[in-house]
Scaffold this motif. Structure first.
Motif, PDB file in Angstrom:
ATOM      1  N   ILE A  75      -1.170 -17.574 -26.444  1.00 50.75           N
ATOM      2  CA  ILE A  75      -1.826 -15.891 -27.064  1.00 50.75           C
ATOM      3  C   ILE A  75      -1.091 -15.179 -26.901  1.00 50.75           C
ATOM      4  O   ILE A  75      -0.495 -14.486 -25.057  1.00 50.75           O
ATOM      5  N   LYS A  76      -0.784 -13.637 -26.658  1.00 48.05           N
ATOM      6  CA  LYS A  76       0.060 -12.741 -26.447  1.00 48.05           C
ATOM      7  C   LYS A  76      -0.986 -12.367 -25.611  1.00 48.05           C
ATOM      8  O   LYS A  76      -1.792 -12.216 -25.209  1.00 48.05           O
ATOM      9  N   ASP A  77      -0.207 -11.920 -24.376  1.00 50.31           N
ATOM     10  CA  ASP A  77      -0.175 -11.285 -22.918  1.00 50.31           C
ATOM     11  C   ASP A  77      -1.446 -10.689 -22.933  1.00 50.31           C
ATOM     12  O   ASP A  77      -2.055  -9.048 -21.975  1.00 50.31           O
ATOM     13  N   ILE A  78      -1.759  -9.546 -24.017  1.00 51.52           N
ATOM     14  CA  ILE A  78      -2.352  -8.379 -24.151  1.00 51.52           C
ATOM     15  C   ILE A  78      -4.166  -9.170 -24.976  1.00 51.52           C
ATOM     16  O   ILE A  78      -4.480  -7.896 -25.027  1.00 51.52           O
ATOM     17  N   ILE A  79      -3.778  -9.905 -24.975  1.00 52.91           N
ATOM     18  CA  ILE A  79      -5.118 -10.573 -25.698  1.00 52.91           C
ATOM     19  C   ILE A  79      -6.095 -11.308 -24.803  1.00 52.91           C
ATOM     20  O   ILE A  79      -5.187 -12.683 -24.100  1.00 52.91           O
ATOM     21  N   GLU A  80      -6.914 -10.555 -24.460  1.00 50.37           N
ATOM     22  CA  GLU A  80      -7.994 -11.111 -23.334  1.00 50.37           C
ATOM     23  C   GLU A  80      -8.937 -12.615 -23.624  1.00 50.37           C
ATOM     24  O   GLU A  80      -8.774 -13.210 -24.218  1.00 50.37           O
ATOM     25  N   THR A  81      -7.691 -13.195 -22.691  1.00 48.01           N
ATOM     26  CA  THR A  81      -8.680 -14.776 -22.302  1.00 48.01           C
ATOM     27  C   THR A  81      -9.358 -15.014 -21.119  1.00 48.01           C
ATOM     28  O   THR A  81      -9.529 -14.490 -19.867  1.00 48.01           O
ATOM     29  N   GLY A  82     -10.856 -15.435 -21.282  1.00 46.40           N
ATOM     30  CA  GLY A  82     -11.466 -15.856 -20.088  1.00 46.40           C
ATOM     31  C   GLY A  82     -11.224 -16.931 -18.853  1.00 46.40           C
ATOM     32  O   GLY A  82     -11.374 -16.363 -17.464  1.00 46.40           O
ATOM     33  N   TYR A  88      -1.263  -8.124 -19.741  1.00 41.92           N
ATOM     34  CA  TYR A  88      -0.670  -6.727 -21.178  1.00 41.92           C
ATOM     35  C   TYR A  88       0.826  -5.859 -20.553  1.00 41.92           C
ATOM     36  O   TYR A  88       0.710  -4.896 -20.866  1.00 41.92           O
ATOM     37  N   GLY A  89       1.706  -6.842 -20.076  1.00 44.19           N
ATOM     38  CA  GLY A  89       2.516  -6.760 -20.186  1.00 44.19           C
ATOM     39  C   GLY A  89       3.649  -5.758 -19.051  1.00 44.19           C
ATOM     40  O   GLY A  89       4.201  -5.130 -19.440  1.00 44.19           O
ATOM     41  N   SER A  90       2.334  -5.908 -18.001  1.00 42.87           N
ATOM     42  CA  SER A  90       2.720  -5.078 -17.139  1.00 42.87           C
ATOM     43  C   SER A  90       1.915  -5.345 -15.595  1.00 42.87           C
ATOM     44  O   SER A  90       1.497  -5.726 -15.482  1.00 42.87           O
ATOM     45  N   SER A  91       3.463  -4.740 -14.508  1.00 40.95           N
ATOM     46  CA  SER A  91       2.539  -5.773 -13.300  1.00 40.95           C
ATOM     47  C   SER A  91       1.651  -4.689 -12.155  1.00 40.95           C
ATOM     48  O   SER A  91       1.036  -5.332 -11.931  1.00 40.95           O
ATOM     49  N   LEU A  92       1.338  -3.681 -13.988  1.00 38.77           N
ATOM     50  CA  LEU A  92       0.577  -3.066 -12.765  1.00 38.77           C
ATOM     51  C   LEU A  92      -1.192  -3.748 -13.260  1.00 38.77           C
ATOM     52  O   LEU A  92      -1.961  -3.774 -12.067  1.00 38.77           O
ATOM     53  N   TRP A  93      -0.666  -4.585 -14.648  1.00 41.70           N
ATOM     54  CA  TRP A  93      -2.367  -5.905 -14.296  1.00 41.70           C
ATOM     55  C   TRP A  93      -2.058  -6.849 -14.138  1.00 41.70           C
ATOM     56  O   TRP A  93      -2.951  -7.743 -13.977  1.00 41.70           O
ATOM     57  N   ALA A  94      -0.440  -7.097 -13.368  1.00 44.76           N
ATOM     58  CA  ALA A  94      -0.297  -8.919 -13.040  1.00 44.76           C
ATOM     59  C   ALA A  94      -1.151  -9.182 -12.049  1.00 44.76           C
ATOM     60  O   ALA A  94      -1.582  -8.845 -11.484  1.00 44.76           O
ATOM     61  N   GLY A  95      -1.360 -10.480 -12.857  1.00 40.79           N
ATOM     62  CA  GLY A  95      -2.980 -11.407 -12.165  1.00 40.79           C
ATOM     63  C   GLY A  95      -4.403 -11.022 -12.179  1.00 40.79           C
ATOM     64  O   GLY A  95      -4.923 -11.409 -12.409  1.00 40.79           O
ATOM     65  N   TRP A  96      -4.679  -9.731 -13.610  1.00 43.71           N
ATOM     66  CA  TRP A  96      -5.944  -9.444 -13.768  1.00 43.71           C
ATOM     67  C   TRP A  96      -6.319 -10.653 -14.957  1.00 43.71           C
ATOM     68  O   TRP A  96      -6.350 -10.932 -15.377  1.00 43.71           O
ATOM     69  N   GLN A  97      -8.119 -10.875 -14.633  1.00 43.69           N
ATOM     70  CA  GLN A  97      -8.585 -11.997 -14.705  1.00 43.69           C
ATOM     71  C   GLN A  97      -9.703 -11.252 -15.766  1.00 43.69           C
ATOM     72  O   GLN A  97     -10.522 -11.102 -15.215  1.00 43.69           O
ATOM     73  N   PRO A  98      -9.495 -11.548 -17.337  1.00 41.01           N
ATOM     74  CA  PRO A  98     -10.939 -10.589 -17.616  1.00 41.01           C
ATOM     75  C   PRO A  98     -11.796 -11.773 -17.325  1.00 41.01           C
ATOM     76  O   PRO A  98     -11.823 -12.971 -16.720  1.00 41.01           O
ATOM     77  N   ALA A  99     -13.309 -10.989 -17.657  1.00 45.99           N
ATOM     78  CA  ALA A  99     -14.438 -11.701 -17.734  1.00 45.99           C
ATOM     79  C   ALA A  99     -14.887 -12.855 -18.855  1.00 45.99           C
ATOM     80  O   ALA A  99     -15.528 -13.613 -18.605  1.00 45.99           O
TER      81      ALA A  99
END
Length: 444
Positions: A75-82, A88-99
């Motif tokens: 799954i491409k890293d801009i597609i959210e996984t719970g 999102y291919g960015s260090s700004l969002w590294a490790g962010w976990q969608p709900a």
């Protein structure tokens, strides 16, 4: 390319997808391949071996739900996984976990697929390249923005993967990496839970080792359990009318790619009902710039909230320039660009009154050197603007020995018929077996 012969009969999709081995064995095979190869390919943004095997064990304990049951999917890293982070291919969002999962991921799980992990994306699915390399030549780009999905499938690390396309981010990397791709009809697969870049064009797409797998993904993702997706029926291959696009941007193709297109067209004669050239009016050459401008305008709005201050300096200068172009575009320029998009859609609608499918290149040539960027999407923009389904076929190699691809475009909601045609052609010329990658990462 070999001569095309034979009937319209293709292997049933269940025969192609069915695997007598348990899902655990399939997933373990993928994970072993990743452990052996991904240190040089770099296709994965996140991978949890234990979670993948846990999913596979659960699938093995259930009744088979669909052709995708137990099949691992990237799954491409801009597609959210719970259950896995989305960066999102960015260090700004590294490790962010969608709900929760994006809707396409939810539908894959519903049908029994195993979500193997997250594949790399360029920065916010725009232009800054990833560290991912092309398995056919490690000094070459895999394309973007769906870099990891294309490379992982090409390298045999996963049989299926999802990506997204706004300009050419499915079809182009598929061509560069020698795999099969489907950009479905605009809006046919849900986009909820996917990073929006430019919603006028944004579409989830898929990469596979055989085109019939793309049909299985379309069956899964286009069905919401309430409504049956619309269908446009294409004729059998022997009755098909094929148009070969002759656009004003054809001079951007390499000699090898241009020769491949002509050879492909010639090999279709006698197999389909008609093959004819379809000139694209010179004024539609403006579609390249018009698409880029509208993409910049919409991205400047959709990505603003993702680039959180005070860490804005961690965003690439390339992205800053692109978003600033969108923010500062003159209203009259934007209106003219939208007129060009309208003209493209009108042209495509008129052409499909006379032909059933259109054929063009999936990329201008072989994958360029990795330091040159992710490649030119100009051959993909017509289908992205028109919202038509397009399938990409690996169909040959360039003078440098790297893959070249052909793109077949069909009317809206002819996705299943398009996959059937791609499968017929593929099985006849053996394309699925001509793009294997040696472990050293060189050319076969």
């Amino acid at each position: 390319m070999s001569a095309v012969t034979g009937s319209d009969t293709v292997s049933p999709i269940a025969d192609i997808l069915a695997d007598e081995h348990p899902s655990v064995s399939t997933v373990e095979h993928c994970l072993d391949r990743i452990a052996k190869r991904d240190h040089v390919v770099g296709a994965w943004a996140h991978l949890d071996r234990d979670l993948a095997i846990e999913q596979a064990r659960a699938r093995d304990g259930e009744q088979r739900r669909s052709p995708l049951h137990g099949i691992p999917v990237g799954i491409k890293d801009i597609i959210e996984t719970g259950d896995q982070p989305t960066g999102y291919g960015s260090s700004l969002w590294a490790g962010w976990q969608p709900a929760q999962d994006a809707e396409v991921v939810r539908r894959l799980r519903r049908d029994g697929a195993v979500i193997l992990g997250k594949t790399t994306s360029t920065e916010f699915a725009t232009y800054r390249p990833t560290a991912t390399r092309n398995p056919h030549g490690l000094d070459r780009t895999p394309g973007g923005s769906s870099s990891g999905s294309a490379a992982a499938v090409a390298d045999g690390q996963v049989p299926l993967a999802l990506g997204t396309q706004t300009a050419g981010s499915v079809l182009r990397p598929g061509s560069f990496c020698g795999v099969f791709t489907l950009k479905p009809t605009y809006g046919r697969w849900p986009f909820d839970g996917v990073l929006p870049v430019a919603l006028t064009f944004d579409t989830v797409g898929a990469f596979a080792r055989h085109p019939a797998w793309l049909g299985a993904v379309d069956e899964s993702l286009s069905t919401d359990g309430v409504a049956t997706p619309r269908t446009t029926v294409l004729p059998a291959l022997r009755n098909l009318r094929v148009g070969i696009l002759r656009p004003p941007w054809a001079d951007r193709a390499t000699p090898a790619a241009a020769a491949l297109l002509d050879e492909f067209a010639e090999n279709l004669r006698g197999v389909v009902a008609d093959v004819r050239d379809v000139p694209v009016p010179d004024e539609l050459d403006a579609l390249d710039r018009a698409h880029t401008l509208i993409m910049a305008v919409e991205a400047s709005a959709s990505l603003t909230d993702r680039i959180a201050r005070p860490h804005v300096e961690r965003v690439s200068e390339q992205l800053h320039r692109f978003l600033n172009e969108g923010r500062t575009a003159a209203p009259s320029e934007v209106q003219r660009a939208r007129e060009v998009l309208r003209d493209v859609r009108t042209f495509v609608g008129q052409v499909f009154a006379d032909v059933d499918v259109l054929v063009t290149l999936a990329a201008p040539g072989e994958a360029p050197p990795i330091e040159s960027g992710t490649g030119d999407p100009v051959f993909n923009k017509l289908a992205s603007i028109a919202g038509c389904p397009a399938v990409g076929l690996p169909a040959g190699r360039g003078f440098g020995g790297l893959p070249l691809g052909i793109q077949i475009i069909a009317p809206h909601h002819a996705d299943q018929g398009l996959v059937r045609i791609a499968t017929c052609l593929t099985d006849r010329v053996g394309l699925a077996h001509r793009f294997e990658v040696h472990d050293e990462g060189g050319r076969p």
